[in-house]
Scaffold this active site. Sequence first.
Site, mmCIF file in Angstrom:
data_model
loop_
_atom_site.group_PDB
_atom_site.id
_atom_site.type_symbol
_atom_site.label_atom_id
_atom_site.label_comp_id
_atom_site.label_asym_id
_atom_site.label_seq_id
_atom_site.Cartn_x
_atom_site.Cartn_y
_atom_site.Cartn_z
ATOM 1 N N CYS A 277 0.800 -1.221 0.000
ATOM 2 C CA CYS A 277 0.000 0.000 0.000
ATOM 3 C C CYS A 277 0.834 1.274 0.000
ATOM 4 C CB CYS A 277 -0.945 -0.008 1.190
ATOM 5 S SG CYS A 277 -1.944 -1.518 1.256
ATOM 6 N N HIS B 138 -2.931 7.990 5.908
ATOM 7 C CA HIS B 138 -3.139 6.633 5.377
ATOM 8 C C HIS B 138 -4.554 6.176 5.738
ATOM 9 C CE1 HIS B 138 -1.993 2.835 3.701
ATOM 10 N NE2 HIS B 138 -2.154 2.183 4.838
ATOM 11 N N GLU C 32 -1.498 5.215 13.488
ATOM 12 C CA GLU C 32 -1.113 6.407 12.739
ATOM 13 C C GLU C 32 -1.347 7.675 13.562
ATOM 14 O OE1 GLU C 32 -1.578 8.477 8.322
ATOM 15 O OE2 GLU C 32 -3.024 6.926 8.938
ATOM 16 N N LYS D 235 -9.720 7.935 1.875
ATOM 17 C CA LYS D 235 -10.135 6.541 1.680
ATOM 18 C C LYS D 235 -11.562 6.319 2.161
ATOM 19 C CE LYS D 235 -5.553 4.323 1.963
ATOM 20 N NZ LYS D 235 -4.677 5.465 2.265
ATOM 21 N N HIS E 124 -9.758 1.827 -0.250
ATOM 22 C CA HIS E 124 -8.299 1.718 -0.233
ATOM 23 C C HIS E 124 -7.829 1.148 -1.569
ATOM 24 C CE1 HIS E 124 -4.266 1.204 0.829
ATOM 25 N NE2 HIS E 124 -4.358 0.495 1.932
ATOM 26 N N PHE F 212 1.907 -3.428 4.028
ATOM 27 C CA PHE F 212 2.261 -4.706 4.646
ATOM 28 C C PHE F 212 3.772 -4.913 4.572
ATOM 29 C CE2 PHE F 212 -1.985 -7.229 4.004
ATOM 30 C CZ PHE F 212 -2.573 -6.475 5.002
#
Length: 410
Positions: free
Chosen positions: A164, A302, A313, A334, A339, A398
């Site tokens: 991502c 994010h 975050e 998002k 996403h 990830f």
Amino acid sequence: MTKRRVVVTGIGMISPLGIGNEPNWQGLISGKSGIGRITKFDAKDYACQIAGEVRGFEPEKWIEKKDVKKSDTFIHYAIAAAQMAVDDSGLDLSKCDGERMGVIIGSGIGGLPLIEEMHTKLMERGPSRISPFFIPGLIVNLAAGQVSIRFGCKGPTSAPATACATGAHAIGDAYKIIQRDEAEVMFAGGSEAVITPLAIGGFSAMRAMSTRNDDPEHACRPWDLKRDGFIMGEGSGVLILEEREHALKRGASIYCELTGYGMASDAHHITSPDESGMARAMLRALHDSQLAPEKIGYINAHGTSTPIGDKTESNAIKTVFGQHAYKLAISSTKSMTGHLLGAAGGLESAIAAMALRTGILPPTINYEVPDPECDLDYIPNKAMEKKVEHVLSNSFGFGGTNATLIFSAH
């Protein structure tokens, strides 16, 4: 040696909110949701049955009809977004030196729909039915490869695949290439199209996705206490980056300047984030830009709508910005687009550029029940009119891979 300055002169956006820059931006500032029931396949047996699908995309408008079946949808999106970005930039490619133009467009997963399609043909009809275009139609670097062929880019060309964080890494790497005087113009961003049985099934098996199937438009709710997972989206975001003097010389309309890039690894866990890695990426971007934390006015976060990710975050932002964190405007777009995985950083960088140009900061929609552990200003539900000088955009993936970009008013 003085660093060469890098500006954004063109953007191309494809997302569940629309095809093109105007429908995307209008959807974002009006707080529109692009999330709905999955229509690409029958998802009734899946834990998650909702996603942000791109609707009405006709690849033949961007690619010759005979070539459409030779490549996967993520490549189609990348080509279309790149063409939009060129058109938006006003670049006359016939006057550009191809050896000074490059492409860095990545994808988190690549051509999974084509893999699934060809596997079905193999199982049902045998190996003779596999297309000779199967491999070049699915591999991650062919989005960048096809764009470089289409636009005659003979300079640095690459394709990150950092989950991502892909789109942000692509833009940051392209920025550094121009700074090093290895190119004057770079196409940069990400593209993704994996709303497929395997991908939805795989993320559902991880229990990473929302199961609010009866209320798709309100399912993605970053920082809300009742958030229960992310929603997959698809699309592409591509930027035209130019060396500043090159852009000024041709009279380009400049969105903003790219002033900072930071990357860091959590070295912690394959899927569970660690705030120290996020914080290091932001600090490195601030160091690269030579900006004090107090200079940042808006963060496009994010913000995936996962219980652990949003909290982590928020804590990382507090670590980096201290008391200034409570003065920052922060939002997760998002909440509207879903996403986009490897394309998220590309799309959200385009959004950052638009926020700087227009003085409008998109909201976080579906923010209804505040989470006491996430106590910052997330621009709840309605866009904010606020002129800011510096915007920070976060993308985390990830494997603990983190990327932060800083865009500044020009």
